[in-house]
Design an enzyme around this catalytic site. Structure first.
Site, mmCIF file in Angstrom:
data_model
loop_
_atom_site.group_PDB
_atom_site.id
_atom_site.type_symbol
_atom_site.label_atom_id
_atom_site.label_comp_id
_atom_site.label_asym_id
_atom_site.label_seq_id
_atom_site.Cartn_x
_atom_site.Cartn_y
_atom_site.Cartn_z
ATOM 1 C CG HIS A 165 -12.230 -120.529 2.054
ATOM 2 N ND1 HIS A 165 -13.500 -121.091 2.094
ATOM 3 C CD2 HIS A 165 -12.056 -119.908 3.253
ATOM 4 C CE1 HIS A 165 -14.062 -120.806 3.257
ATOM 5 N NE2 HIS A 165 -13.214 -120.092 3.977
ATOM 6 C CB CYS A 261 -15.166 -127.031 0.196
ATOM 7 S SG CYS A 261 -14.448 -125.744 -0.775
HETATM 8 N N1 ARG Z 1 -20.629 -121.247 1.756
HETATM 9 C C1 ARG Z 1 -19.376 -121.593 2.374
HETATM 10 C C2 ARG Z 1 -18.677 -120.333 2.833
HETATM 11 O O1 ARG Z 1 -18.782 -119.338 2.161
HETATM 12 C C3 ARG Z 1 -18.519 -122.388 1.448
HETATM 13 C C4 ARG Z 1 -17.260 -122.880 2.068
HETATM 14 C C5 ARG Z 1 -16.362 -123.595 1.106
HETATM 15 N N2 ARG Z 1 -15.267 -124.162 1.787
HETATM 16 C C6 ARG Z 1 -13.994 -124.099 1.404
HETATM 17 N N3 ARG Z 1 -13.111 -124.743 2.087
HETATM 18 N N4 ARG Z 1 -13.614 -123.352 0.394
HETATM 19 O O2 ARG Z 1 -18.033 -120.308 3.850
#
Ligand code: ARG
Length: 267
Positions: A165, A261
């Site tokens: 991300h 996050c």
């Molecule tokens: N386990 C989640 C996923 O893989 C973690 C999300 C983390 N969020 C972020 N904004 N980076 O989607």
């Protein structure tokens, strides 16, 4: 934010989750989340509203992914992985309750909210929206964001699966500053970032800081909240006038997320 009542690692959709199935301590996660919440609200004076947690949706704690919001409008997420798609109606209801005008992406376009789209204040009147594609968000979402919010979108390609991300490797701070981790991007995107953000306001974090998610930080005024920071990073931030606040979030790193996050900035 969303409390981690039902948080855990129950499936694997990013490299951080590998080998972590069932490995979260619920008690420690709850304490770490409450410390983050208290730091943001009691210490730094932020106002935080909460989305109710949902059984069976362990990743709903990562509210950054709910939507991209700006100027009273929200573009809700359309999650790439079926494991997270059940979160969508709960985030939508929370955004509607908060008074946002909802703008739905066309069918079939994946988009993971402020996980992959971050506003940066440059010297133009409207902010720039840096948006990523490559892992979770389709580049077809970028034009829709630009039209909906009336801002220029700068598209970036993510290439390292650990930084899946944009908010894991790119952190705009108040005043037009930026923390970023260049190896997470392809060469063309690195050049675009260097051309857009002046070098005096741009800091490439070390491998060590990147690996503890220093770029997954929340800026509140001249404070920066993150899982961990090396002394070198603290000193660089201090030279820009920011104080770094480290608050351990390693239970959430098992799912591939940390401070940023766990929050969605409501603009
Ligand atoms: N386990 C989640 C996923 O893989 C973690 C999300 C983390 N969020 C972020 N904004 N980076 O989607």
């Amino acid at each position: 934010m969303c409390a981690p009542t039902y948080f855990g690692v129950e499936y694997v959709i990013n490299p951080w989750m590998e080998g972590k199935l069932g490995g979260v301590s619920t008690g420690t996660a709850g304490a770490q989340w409450h410390d983050l919440h208290a730091l943001l609200t009691e210490t730094l004076g932020a106002t935080v509203t909460q989305v109710p947690p949902q059984p069976g949706l362990p990743d709903i704690v990562f509210t950054a992914n709910a939507a991209s919001v700006w100027g009273g409008k929200a573009v809700p997420a359309r999650f790439k992985h079926p494991e997270r798609q059940g979160e969508e109606p709960f985030y939508r209801a929370a955004l509607e309750n908060a008074g946002y005008e909802i703008h739905d992406l066309p069918e079939g376009i994946a988009f993971e909210g402020a996980g992959d789209a971050l506003f940066w204040e440059g010297d133009t009147e409207a902010p720039l929206l840096f948006a990523a594609h490559g892992w979770r968000t389709d580049d077809a979402a970028h034009g829709f964001l630009s039209t909906t919010f009336g801002v220029e979108v700068v598209s970036l390609a993510l290439t390292d699966p650990r930084f899946y991300h944009l908010d894991t490797c790119f952190c705009p701070l108040p005043g037009g500053f930026l923390l970023w981790y260049p190896p997470a991007f392809d060469a063309a995107s690195q050049e675009i970032i260097a051309a857009r953000v002046p070098s005096a306001k741009r800091l490439a974090v070390s491998d060590t800081d990147a690996a503890t998610f220093a770029c997954n930080a929340v800026g509140v005024g001249n404070h920066v909240v993150m899982n961990a920071a090396t002394n070198a990073l603290r000193e660089s931030l201090a030279s820009w006038g920011f104080s770094a606040h480290a608050t351990p979030l390693d239970e959430f790193m098992k799912a591939g997320g940390s401070a940023k996050c766990l929050t969605l900035r409501l603009l």
